[in-house]
Design a protein around this motif. Structure first.
Motif, PDB file in Angstrom:
ATOM      1  N   GLU A  22     -19.519  31.706  10.300  1.00  0.00           N
ATOM      2  CA  GLU A  22     -19.701  30.340   9.800  1.00  0.00           C
ATOM      3  C   GLU A  22     -18.190  29.739   9.233  1.00  0.00           C
ATOM      4  OE1 GLU A  22     -22.041  27.947   6.419  1.00  0.00           O
ATOM      5  OE2 GLU A  22     -23.094  29.979   7.281  1.00  0.00           O
ATOM      6  N   GLU A  23     -17.535  30.432   8.391  1.00  0.00           N
ATOM      7  CA  GLU A  23     -16.410  30.015   8.091  1.00  0.00           C
ATOM      8  C   GLU A  23     -15.170  29.703   9.121  1.00  0.00           C
ATOM      9  OE1 GLU A  23     -15.775  32.430   3.715  1.00  0.00           O
ATOM     10  OE2 GLU A  23     -15.311  33.554   5.796  1.00  0.00           O
ATOM     11  N   GLN A  24     -15.149  30.516  10.260  1.00  0.00           N
ATOM     12  CA  GLN A  24     -14.156  30.116  11.169  1.00  0.00           C
ATOM     13  C   GLN A  24     -14.647  28.759  12.038  1.00  0.00           C
ATOM     14  OE1 GLN A  24     -14.539  30.133  14.672  1.00  0.00           O
ATOM     15  NE2 GLN A  24     -12.381  29.930  15.034  1.00  0.00           N
ATOM     16  N   ARG A  25     -15.893  28.508  12.086  1.00  0.00           N
ATOM     17  CA  ARG A  25     -16.185  27.090  12.858  1.00  0.00           C
ATOM     18  C   ARG A  25     -16.078  26.103  11.935  1.00  0.00           C
ATOM     19  NH1 ARG A  25     -20.151  30.727  14.485  1.00  0.00           N
ATOM     20  NH2 ARG A  25     -21.566  30.367  12.613  1.00  0.00           N
ATOM     21  N   ALA A  26     -16.423  26.351  10.397  1.00  0.00           N
ATOM     22  CA  ALA A  26     -15.811  25.100   9.760  1.00  0.00           C
ATOM     23  C   ALA A  26     -14.549  25.011   9.739  1.00  0.00           C
ATOM     24  CB  ALA A  26     -16.355  25.588   8.350  1.00  0.00           C
ATOM     25  N   PHE A  27     -13.609  25.852   9.529  1.00  0.00           N
ATOM     26  CA  PHE A  27     -12.230  25.898   9.526  1.00  0.00           C
ATOM     27  C   PHE A  27     -11.581  25.297  10.788  1.00  0.00           C
ATOM     28  CE2 PHE A  27      -7.616  26.922   9.227  1.00  0.00           C
ATOM     29  CZ  PHE A  27      -7.331  26.393   7.854  1.00  0.00           C
ATOM     30  N   ALA A  28     -11.959  25.702  11.884  1.00  0.00           N
ATOM     31  CA  ALA A  28     -11.623  25.177  12.992  1.00  0.00           C
ATOM     32  C   ALA A  28     -11.798  23.789  13.349  1.00  0.00           C
ATOM     33  CB  ALA A  28     -12.369  25.932  14.390  1.00  0.00           C
ATOM     34  N   ALA A  29     -12.971  23.231  12.626  1.00  0.00           N
ATOM     35  CA  ALA A  29     -13.288  21.860  12.763  1.00  0.00           C
ATOM     36  C   ALA A  29     -12.312  21.052  11.909  1.00  0.00           C
ATOM     37  CB  ALA A  29     -14.766  21.541  12.310  1.00  0.00           C
ATOM     38  N   HIS A  30     -11.972  21.695  10.686  1.00  0.00           N
ATOM     39  CA  HIS A  30     -11.029  21.068   9.479  1.00  0.00           C
ATOM     40  C   HIS A  30      -9.789  21.055  10.326  1.00  0.00           C
ATOM     41  CE1 HIS A  30      -9.135  20.499   5.640  1.00  0.00           C
ATOM     42  NE2 HIS A  30      -8.403  21.462   6.203  1.00  0.00           N
ATOM     43  N   LEU A  31      -9.024  22.083  10.978  1.00  0.00           N
ATOM     44  CA  LEU A  31      -8.071  21.912  11.630  1.00  0.00           C
ATOM     45  C   LEU A  31      -7.781  20.699  12.674  1.00  0.00           C
ATOM     46  CD1 LEU A  31      -7.046  25.735  12.655  1.00  0.00           C
ATOM     47  CD2 LEU A  31      -5.931  24.138  10.881  1.00  0.00           C
ATOM     48  N   ARG A  32      -8.663  20.306  13.300  1.00  0.00           N
ATOM     49  CA  ARG A  32      -8.753  19.106  14.114  1.00  0.00           C
ATOM     50  C   ARG A  32      -8.302  17.910  13.149  1.00  0.00           C
ATOM     51  NH1 ARG A  32     -12.644  22.133  16.631  1.00  0.00           N
ATOM     52  NH2 ARG A  32     -14.510  20.855  15.591  1.00  0.00           N
ATOM     53  N   ARG A  33      -8.504  17.903  12.033  1.00  0.00           N
ATOM     54  CA  ARG A  33      -8.482  16.829  11.091  1.00  0.00           C
ATOM     55  C   ARG A  33      -7.227  16.853  10.074  1.00  0.00           C
ATOM     56  NH1 ARG A  33     -13.485  18.046   9.981  1.00  0.00           N
ATOM     57  NH2 ARG A  33     -13.440  18.651   7.977  1.00  0.00           N
ATOM     58  N   CYS A  34      -6.799  18.118   9.891  1.00  0.00           N
ATOM     59  CA  CYS A  34      -5.625  18.314   8.864  1.00  0.00           C
ATOM     60  C   CYS A  34      -4.406  18.950   9.126  1.00  0.00           C
ATOM     61  CB  CYS A  34      -6.338  19.313   7.791  1.00  0.00           C
ATOM     62  SG  CYS A  34      -5.430  19.391   6.264  1.00  0.00           S
ATOM     63  N   GLU A  35      -3.437  17.859   9.351  1.00  0.00           N
ATOM     64  CA  GLU A  35      -2.288  18.347  10.012  1.00  0.00           C
ATOM     65  C   GLU A  35      -1.361  19.410   9.151  1.00  0.00           C
ATOM     66  OE1 GLU A  35       0.491  15.319  11.211  1.00  0.00           O
ATOM     67  OE2 GLU A  35      -0.996  14.366  12.148  1.00  0.00           O
ATOM     68  N   ALA A  36      -1.597  19.201   7.676  1.00  0.00           N
ATOM     69  CA  ALA A  36      -1.186  20.350   6.847  1.00  0.00           C
ATOM     70  C   ALA A  36      -1.679  21.807   7.107  1.00  0.00           C
ATOM     71  CB  ALA A  36      -1.347  19.804   5.432  1.00  0.00           C
ATOM     72  N   CYS A  37      -2.776  21.813   7.007  1.00  0.00           N
ATOM     73  CA  CYS A  37      -3.445  23.284   7.576  1.00  0.00           C
ATOM     74  C   CYS A  37      -3.226  23.549   8.829  1.00  0.00           C
ATOM     75  CB  CYS A  37      -4.914  23.171   7.245  1.00  0.00           C
ATOM     76  SG  CYS A  37      -5.453  23.147   5.551  1.00  0.00           S
ATOM     77  N   LEU A  38      -3.111  23.044  10.007  1.00  0.00           N
ATOM     78  CA  LEU A  38      -2.626  23.284  11.138  1.00  0.00           C
ATOM     79  C   LEU A  38      -1.055  23.662  11.215  1.00  0.00           C
ATOM     80  CD1 LEU A  38      -3.130  23.647  14.009  1.00  0.00           C
ATOM     81  CD2 LEU A  38      -2.496  21.247  14.462  1.00  0.00           C
ATOM     82  N   GLY A  39      -0.352  23.194  10.477  1.00  0.00           N
ATOM     83  CA  GLY A  39       1.059  23.450  10.475  1.00  0.00           C
ATOM     84  C   GLY A  39       1.343  24.847   9.445  1.00  0.00           C
ATOM     85  N   VAL A  40       0.456  25.339   8.741  1.00  0.00           N
ATOM     86  CA  VAL A  40       0.519  26.463   7.940  1.00  0.00           C
ATOM     87  C   VAL A  40      -0.091  27.638   8.902  1.00  0.00           C
ATOM     88  CG1 VAL A  40      -0.538  27.934   6.271  1.00  0.00           C
ATOM     89  CG2 VAL A  40       0.174  25.578   5.699  1.00  0.00           C
TER      90      VAL A  40
END
Length: 58
Positions: A22-40
């Motif tokens: 569940e966390e992985q699915r939520a975070f993967a969706a978040h990465l599509r919107r958050c360039e800062a997290c994607l960069g990290v």
């Protein structure tokens, strides 16, 4: 959708594949919107891969 600040704290766990399904699915969706997290996450993956590649190249 409400921005969930808690997701920003999961970058390291995501990069290490340590999240629940569940966390992985939520975070993967978040990465599509958050360039800062994607960069990290990208930097974390690149850093972890450099340890695998360096012995092969050397």
């Amino acid at each position: 959708m409400k921005h969930d600040e808690h997701l920003h704290t999961l970058t390291g766990a995501y990069a290490l594949d340590a999240l629940t399904g569940e966390e992985q699915r939520a975070f993967a969706a978040h990465l599509r919107r958050c360039e800062a997290c994607l960069g990290v996450v990208v930097v974390s993956w690149a850093h972890s891969m450099s340890g695998l590649i360096a012995p092969i190249v050397a």
